[in-house]
Design a protein around this motif. Structure first.
Motif, mmCIF file in Angstrom:
data_model
loop_
_atom_site.group_PDB
_atom_site.id
_atom_site.type_symbol
_atom_site.label_atom_id
_atom_site.label_comp_id
_atom_site.label_asym_id
_atom_site.label_seq_id
_atom_site.Cartn_x
_atom_site.Cartn_y
_atom_site.Cartn_z
ATOM 1 N N ILE A 41 0.841 -1.201 0.000
ATOM 2 C CA ILE A 41 0.000 0.000 0.000
ATOM 3 C C ILE A 41 0.878 1.253 0.000
ATOM 4 O O ILE A 41 0.617 2.211 -0.721
ATOM 5 C CB ILE A 41 -0.966 -0.013 1.209
ATOM 6 N N GLU A 42 1.945 1.201 0.794
ATOM 7 C CA GLU A 42 2.854 2.355 0.835
ATOM 8 C C GLU A 42 3.484 2.619 -0.530
ATOM 9 O O GLU A 42 3.661 3.761 -0.941
ATOM 10 C CB GLU A 42 3.933 2.145 1.905
ATOM 11 N N ALA A 43 3.820 1.550 -1.235
ATOM 12 C CA ALA A 43 4.502 1.701 -2.536
ATOM 13 C C ALA A 43 3.543 2.111 -3.656
ATOM 14 O O ALA A 43 3.977 2.627 -4.692
ATOM 15 C CB ALA A 43 5.205 0.399 -2.904
ATOM 16 N N ALA A 44 2.238 1.893 -3.456
ATOM 17 C CA ALA A 44 1.274 2.161 -4.532
ATOM 18 C C ALA A 44 1.065 3.659 -4.723
ATOM 19 O O ALA A 44 1.061 4.430 -3.758
ATOM 20 C CB ALA A 44 -0.055 1.486 -4.213
ATOM 21 N N GLU A 45 0.868 4.053 -5.984
ATOM 22 C CA GLU A 45 0.520 5.456 -6.264
ATOM 23 C C GLU A 45 -0.985 5.647 -6.204
ATOM 24 O O GLU A 45 -1.483 6.755 -6.029
ATOM 25 C CB GLU A 45 1.040 5.850 -7.652
ATOM 26 N N LEU A 46 -1.710 4.554 -6.363
ATOM 27 C CA LEU A 46 -3.173 4.610 -6.311
ATOM 28 C C LEU A 46 -3.686 3.333 -5.643
ATOM 29 O O LEU A 46 -3.224 2.237 -5.958
ATOM 30 C CB LEU A 46 -3.743 4.704 -7.738
ATOM 31 N N VAL A 47 -4.639 3.496 -4.717
ATOM 32 C CA VAL A 47 -5.247 2.351 -4.033
ATOM 33 C C VAL A 47 -6.722 2.309 -4.399
ATOM 34 O O VAL A 47 -7.421 3.331 -4.302
ATOM 35 C CB VAL A 47 -5.079 2.452 -2.501
ATOM 36 N N VAL A 48 -7.193 1.151 -4.857
ATOM 37 C CA VAL A 48 -8.575 1.001 -5.314
ATOM 38 C C VAL A 48 -9.263 -0.049 -4.453
ATOM 39 O O VAL A 48 -8.686 -1.101 -4.175
ATOM 40 C CB VAL A 48 -8.605 0.560 -6.805
ATOM 41 N N GLY A 49 -10.505 0.213 -4.029
ATOM 42 C CA GLY A 49 -11.200 -0.789 -3.223
ATOM 43 C C GLY A 49 -12.663 -0.452 -2.998
ATOM 44 O O GLY A 49 -13.120 0.656 -3.320
ATOM 45 N N TYR A 50 -13.360 -1.405 -2.432
ATOM 46 C CA TYR A 50 -14.749 -1.225 -2.019
ATOM 47 C C TYR A 50 -14.790 -0.189 -0.893
ATOM 48 O O TYR A 50 -13.911 -0.157 -0.030
ATOM 49 C CB TYR A 50 -15.297 -2.588 -1.585
ATOM 50 N N THR A 51 -15.797 0.657 -0.924
ATOM 51 C CA THR A 51 -15.912 1.784 0.005
ATOM 52 C C THR A 51 -15.595 1.413 1.460
ATOM 53 O O THR A 51 -14.805 2.084 2.123
ATOM 54 C CB THR A 51 -17.342 2.368 -0.063
ATOM 55 N N ALA A 52 -16.187 0.306 1.929
ATOM 56 C CA ALA A 52 -16.027 -0.064 3.337
ATOM 57 C C ALA A 52 -14.584 -0.463 3.655
ATOM 58 O O ALA A 52 -14.124 -0.287 4.790
ATOM 59 C CB ALA A 52 -16.972 -1.208 3.684
ATOM 60 N N TYR A 53 -13.865 -1.000 2.675
ATOM 61 C CA TYR A 53 -12.481 -1.419 2.931
ATOM 62 C C TYR A 53 -11.529 -0.231 2.859
ATOM 63 O O TYR A 53 -10.575 -0.141 3.627
ATOM 64 C CB TYR A 53 -12.044 -2.517 1.954
ATOM 65 N N ILE A 54 -11.817 0.688 1.940
ATOM 66 C CA ILE A 54 -11.012 1.911 1.885
ATOM 67 C C ILE A 54 -11.156 2.673 3.208
ATOM 68 O O ILE A 54 -10.175 3.184 3.756
ATOM 69 C CB ILE A 54 -11.457 2.789 0.685
ATOM 70 N N ALA A 55 -12.378 2.667 3.752
ATOM 71 C CA ALA A 55 -12.608 3.364 5.032
ATOM 72 C C ALA A 55 -11.739 2.774 6.145
ATOM 73 O O ALA A 55 -11.291 3.483 7.042
ATOM 74 C CB ALA A 55 -14.092 3.289 5.414
ATOM 75 N N LEU A 56 -11.477 1.464 6.077
ATOM 76 C CA LEU A 56 -10.677 0.808 7.120
ATOM 77 C C LEU A 56 -9.217 1.270 7.112
ATOM 78 O O LEU A 56 -8.543 1.200 8.141
ATOM 79 C CB LEU A 56 -10.701 -0.721 6.939
ATOM 80 N N ILE A 57 -8.710 1.659 5.939
ATOM 81 C CA ILE A 57 -7.283 2.009 5.862
ATOM 82 C C ILE A 57 -7.032 3.494 5.637
ATOM 83 O O ILE A 57 -5.894 3.944 5.721
ATOM 84 C CB ILE A 57 -6.557 1.214 4.750
ATOM 85 N N ARG A 58 -8.095 4.256 5.374
ATOM 86 C CA ARG A 58 -7.953 5.674 5.042
ATOM 87 C C ARG A 58 -7.040 6.409 6.036
ATOM 88 O O ARG A 58 -6.091 7.090 5.648
ATOM 89 C CB ARG A 58 -9.368 6.303 5.012
ATOM 90 N N ASN A 59 -7.288 6.235 7.327
ATOM 91 C CA ASN A 59 -6.531 6.974 8.339
ATOM 92 C C ASN A 59 -5.087 6.518 8.481
ATOM 93 O O ASN A 59 -4.231 7.276 8.919
ATOM 94 C CB ASN A 59 -7.211 6.853 9.707
ATOM 95 N N GLN A 60 -4.842 5.254 8.118
ATOM 96 C CA GLN A 60 -3.478 4.733 8.257
ATOM 97 C C GLN A 60 -2.548 5.232 7.159
ATOM 98 O O GLN A 60 -1.334 5.187 7.311
ATOM 99 C CB GLN A 60 -3.489 3.202 8.227
ATOM 100 N N PHE A 61 -3.130 5.635 6.033
ATOM 101 C CA PHE A 61 -2.322 6.105 4.896
ATOM 102 C C PHE A 61 -2.933 7.431 4.410
ATOM 103 O O PHE A 61 -3.501 7.513 3.325
ATOM 104 C CB PHE A 61 -2.331 5.058 3.774
ATOM 105 N N PRO A 62 -2.812 8.490 5.239
ATOM 106 C CA PRO A 62 -3.584 9.713 5.003
ATOM 107 C C PRO A 62 -3.256 10.410 3.674
ATOM 108 O O PRO A 62 -4.128 11.073 3.111
ATOM 109 C CB PRO A 62 -3.221 10.597 6.207
ATOM 110 N N ASP A 63 -2.036 10.255 3.178
ATOM 111 C CA ASP A 63 -1.666 11.021 1.984
ATOM 112 C C ASP A 63 -1.825 10.227 0.693
ATOM 113 O O ASP A 63 -1.458 10.697 -0.387
ATOM 114 C CB ASP A 63 -0.201 11.485 2.097
ATOM 115 N N LYS A 64 -2.344 9.039 0.810
ATOM 116 C CA LYS A 64 -2.402 8.148 -0.354
ATOM 117 C C LYS A 64 -3.618 8.454 -1.220
ATOM 118 O O LYS A 64 -4.711 8.701 -0.709
ATOM 119 C CB LYS A 64 -2.475 6.713 0.187
ATOM 120 N N GLU A 65 -3.423 8.445 -2.544
ATOM 121 C CA GLU A 65 -4.565 8.593 -3.451
ATOM 122 C C GLU A 65 -5.378 7.299 -3.437
ATOM 123 O O GLU A 65 -4.840 6.215 -3.674
ATOM 124 C CB GLU A 65 -4.083 8.893 -4.884
ATOM 125 N N MET A 66 -6.662 7.419 -3.119
ATOM 126 C CA MET A 66 -7.515 6.232 -3.035
ATOM 127 C C MET A 66 -8.811 6.462 -3.805
ATOM 128 O O MET A 66 -9.340 7.570 -3.810
ATOM 129 C CB MET A 66 -7.841 5.904 -1.574
#
Lengths: 244, 244
Positions: free
Chosen positions: B24-49
Motif C-alpha cells: 500500500i505504501e509503494a502504490a501510487e493509487l489504491v482502489v477498493g470497495y468503500t467499506a475497505y477503503i474506510a478501514l485504511i484511510r486513516n493509516q495512509f492519510p496522503d495516499k490517493e484512493m
C-alpha cells in the motif's frame, strides 16, 4: 501470566502480521519447533527462545504453560496459522491443568492462502483443506473427506501431501479424487512458500498423481470444474463476468 | 506497470502483514470497495484512493487495470485474504484484455483464520469453507457442498451466512447439516472480526439454526465430532493427547 499462540505465516518474513510481531516482541520467552525458531531467530536476536524437535508438541506446549504459570509472558510460535494444524488447540486442552491464565491466539497466513497467492488465485471459491498425514487421523477418514470434497466440486488444498514414510499417499489421494474429477483438472503445488527456494508448479491432476518431487514442505492445490490456467497462473473464476 | 492485489486481514489493523503494508505504501493509487477503503484511510492519510460501491467488482478491477496500464503502481485492496472470495481471480481474468503487466497477489488473514482465533481453535483439523451467497453460485451446488462436507465430518466455516435478502439461508444450511451432524454439535460465530464491535458467540448447531442476529459481517463455525467447549472456547482437538 500470559500465553500467546502466534502464527508466523509461511516464511515468518514479510507475511508476518503486525500483531504477531508485537506478540513476539512483548514475550519474555518464545517456544517453538526448531525449524520455526530458526526462521525468526535473526529477526529477534536478543529474545530468549527455546526450541524442541519434531513430534514434541505436547512437551513444547507444557513447557510454555509452565513458564507462563510462573508469571512469564510466553509466546508459542507456529508456522502458518496458529490454529490450522497449529498449536492453539493443544494449548487450550492442556491449559486446564494449569492455573487460569490469559491466552491469546494470534492468526497467521496459512499455507492455503500463502500458496494460493504464489500460484495465482485458486481459492476464490468454496474450498476444503485436508491433511494427508495419518499420524493422528485414520486413513479411512481422510479417504472419505477426499471423496466427499471431490464429489461436491470443492477446490482442494492438501497439507502434508507426501513424506519419506508415506511415499504413495499423494498417489492414493489423487486416485480417489480421480473418481470424481477429470484427469485434466488444473492443479498446482508450491514448495517452501515464502522461504528460500520457493517453487511453484502447475500441472494436471493426472500428472500430479505421479509427481515424486512433492514433499512435506509442499502444499498441493486441486482445482474445481471452473479452474483454468491463465498465462501460467492457476485461477478459479468466481463468476463476476458471468453474473446476470 | 505494477498491480498488487492486497489482502487486508479482517480489520486491516494489527493483523495487516508487513508485505501488505509495504504494497500500500509503494502504490501510487489504491482502489477498493468503500467499506475497505474506510478501514485504511486513516493509516495512509496522503495516499490517493478510489472507492466504489457494492457489486461494482468488475468496474473496480477495470479501473485498477487501466491505471496500471498507464504506468502507475496500483494496489487493489480486499478485506481478509486477496484470494478467498477476493479480487485476485477477477484481476487475472480481466488482465488478459490489457497490456502485459507485473501482477502480485499479497495474501491476508482470511475470516476463517481470524474468526477461529477469536473463538479459540476450531480449525485445527480438516475444514471446508463455503459461502452461502447464491449471487454467483446455484443454491443446489451450495446445498451439495454443505451435505458432502457435513457427511465427511469436516469442520465447516460459512462466509456470507445470512443477509436481508436471504434471511432463511442459514436455517436452510443448518437443516442440511443436521442430517449428518447432531443438534449438540459445538458451533460458534464471530461478528465484525478485528473491527469495532467484535463479538463472539458459542452455541449448539440446534441453537445456531434459529439465530436471527447472524448477518453479512458474521463468520460461522460448525465443529466436527471432536469439537468441544473448553472454558468457553471452541476447540477441535487434533489428537496429540491421544496419539500412541
Amino acid at each position: 501470566m500470559k500465553l500467546t499462540v502466534v502464527g508466523l505465516g509461511p516464511g515468518a518474513g514479510e507475511d508476518l502480521t503486525g500483531r504477531a510481531r508485537q506478540a513476539i516482541e512483548a514475550a519474555e520467552l518464545v517456544v517453538g519447533y526448531t525449524a520455526y525458531i530458526a526462521l525468526i531467530r535473526n529477526q529477534f536476536p536478543d529474545k530468549e527462545m527455546v526450541s524442541t524437535g519434531m513430534r514434541r508438541e505436547v512437551d513444547r506446549c507444557r513447557l510454555a504453560l509452565e513458564e507462563a504459570a510462573k508469571g512469564k509472558n510466553v509466546a508459542v510460535v507456529c508456522s502458518g496459522d496458529s490454529g490450522v494444524y497449529g498449536m492453539a488447540g493443544l494449548i487450550y486442552e492442556l491449559a486446564r491443568e494449569y492455573p487460569p491464565m490469559d491466552i491469546e491466539v494470534v492468526p497467521g497466513i496459512t499455507a492455503a492462502c500463502g500458496g494460493a497467492a504464489v500460484l495465482g488465485a485458486p481459492l476464490t471459491h468454496d474450498f476444503a483443506v485436508i491433511s494427508l498425514s495419518d499420524l493422528m487421523t485414520p486413513w479411512e477418514k481422510i479417504e472419505k473427506r477426499l471423496a466427499c470434497a471431490a464429489q461436491a466440486d470443492f477446490v482442494l488444498c492438501l497439507y502434508n501431501p507426501r513424506s519419506h514414510n508415506r511415499p504413495d499417499y499423494l498417489r492414493r489421494a489423487c486416485d480417489i479424487i480421480l473418481r470424481y474429477k477429470p484427469e485434466t483438472t488444473v492443479c498446482g503445488f508450491v514448495r517452501n512458500i515464502g522461504r528460500a527456494g520457493e517453487e511453484a508448479v502447475t500441472l494436471t491432476l493426472g500428472e500430479l498423481r505421479d509427481r515424486e518431487d512433492v514433499d512435506m514442505f509442499t502444499t498441493v492445490f486441486i482445482g474445481n470444474e471452473q479452474t483454468v490456467l491463465l498465462d501460467g497462473k492457476m485461477v478459479t473464476p468466481r463468476g463476476y463476468l458471468q453474473r446476470p
